[in-house]
Design an enzyme around this catalytic site. Structure first.
Site, mmCIF file in Angstrom:
data_model
loop_
_atom_site.group_PDB
_atom_site.id
_atom_site.type_symbol
_atom_site.label_atom_id
_atom_site.label_comp_id
_atom_site.label_asym_id
_atom_site.label_seq_id
_atom_site.Cartn_x
_atom_site.Cartn_y
_atom_site.Cartn_z
ATOM 1 N N TYR A 10 -2.514 -0.059 10.429
ATOM 2 C CA TYR A 10 -2.374 -0.523 9.227
ATOM 3 C C TYR A 10 -1.263 -0.374 8.532
ATOM 4 C CZ TYR A 10 -4.154 -1.085 4.218
ATOM 5 O OH TYR A 10 -4.457 -1.634 2.811
ATOM 6 N N LYS A 24 1.581 -3.282 6.561
ATOM 7 C CA LYS A 24 1.965 -3.446 5.257
ATOM 8 C C LYS A 24 3.704 -3.314 5.325
ATOM 9 C CE LYS A 24 -1.712 -3.825 3.107
ATOM 10 N NZ LYS A 24 -2.081 -5.147 2.411
ATOM 11 N N SER A 33 0.853 -1.315 -0.071
ATOM 12 C CA SER A 33 -0.148 0.009 -0.144
ATOM 13 C C SER A 33 0.904 1.243 -0.129
ATOM 14 C CB SER A 33 -1.066 0.113 1.469
ATOM 15 O OG SER A 33 -1.221 1.229 1.683
#
Ligand code: UPG
Length: 248
Positions: free
Chosen positions: A55, A59, A31
């Protein structure tokens, strides 16, 4: 030979398992969030990486694990695809995003306001140093994103020494939250009431992709602009106002 395509789920590297399945090729759904708050834009793949929220850290960790695996086992070939902000839907209007509960992301939220499921959109941040004060992102049509995966798989199958390589999947264009709202209103013919709110913790000011590496090495470039993204998102929303469920 199995090629793995994984999303947010953690991958546990087990030597035995990879031997059993001969899994040595992987496309990882990373991402743009790994760029954190970039000092410069557009974001180039070799920028220093950082996490600004949980989040983002998942990643970043998984990218690091992928790089570690490739360093100790050169049989692996891996492509890390850094998605920017995927939006839109399949052009048929039959396939689209259907988040559970109140959506976190901008476009599903706008969509639910447009169909009358939510009263207004909270715009998080109107004092960013951007043209209209709202945050800027690189929105990419999901169909372009799908094509980007095909290009990545072709590259993986044909490049012996790919190692572990990252590519941005973005359009290279930045759009503010307020611009996205205006474009969706035009595409849908619906008014989206907004409420200006404080910034959301963990959000970056402006993030968009450098597309040069993906264009040059994958032969891939996004075709769609925000008008088509909003058009297709609205087609999905207007045909399926309650997503895959019938109205509760
Ligand atoms: O109700 C909302 C939701 C979002 N935003 C703003 O809209 C922008 C985009 O937000 P969002 O759609 O939540 O995406 P990001 O936080 O930019 O990106 C996350 O969510 C994307 C979509 O899942 C992922 O692709 C990214 O990797 C991940 O970092 C941000 O400035 C948000 O503050 C609002 O103003 N109101």
């Amino acid at each position: 030979m199995i090629t793995g395509l994984i999303n947010a789920n953690p991958v546990v590297y087990e030597k035995k398992r990879s031997v059993d399945f001969e899994l040595h090729q992987l496309v990882f759904s990373s991402s743009e969030t790994v760029y954190g708050q970039p000092e410069k834009i557009p974001c180039i793949e070799d920028f220093q990486l950082m996490a600004m929220n949980p989040y983002g850290r998942t990643k970043l960790f998984l990218e690091e694990i992928a790089r570690d695996i490739e360093r100790v086992d050169s049989e692996w070939r891996m492509i890390l695809l850094r998605y920017f902000n995927p939006v839109g839907a399949h052009e048929s209007g039959k396939l689209g995003e259907d988040p559970k509960g109140i959506p976190n992301n901008l476009m599903p939220y706008i969509q639910q306001v447009a169909v009358g499921r939510l009263p207004e959109l909270n715009v998080y941040g109107h004092d960013y140093p951007t043209a209209d004060g709202s945050a800027v992102r690189d929105y990419i049509h999901v169909m372009d994103l799908a094509d980007g995966h095909i290009a990545a798989l072709r590259k993986l199958f044909t490049t012996e020494n790919i190692g572990c390589t990252a590519y941005n999947l973005g359009t290279g264009r930045g759009t503010s939250v307020l611009e996205m709202v205006a474009t969706f209103e035009k595409a849908s013919g619906k008014k989206i009431p907004i409420k200006l709110c404080p910034r959301r913790a963990g959000d970056a000011t402006a993030v968009y992709a450098s597309t040069e590496k993906a264009e040059k090495e994958l032969g891939w470039k996004a075709k769609y602009g925000i008008e088509e993204m909003c058009r297709d998102q609205w087609k999905w929303a207007s045909q399926n106002p309650w997503g895959y469920q019938s109205q509760p």
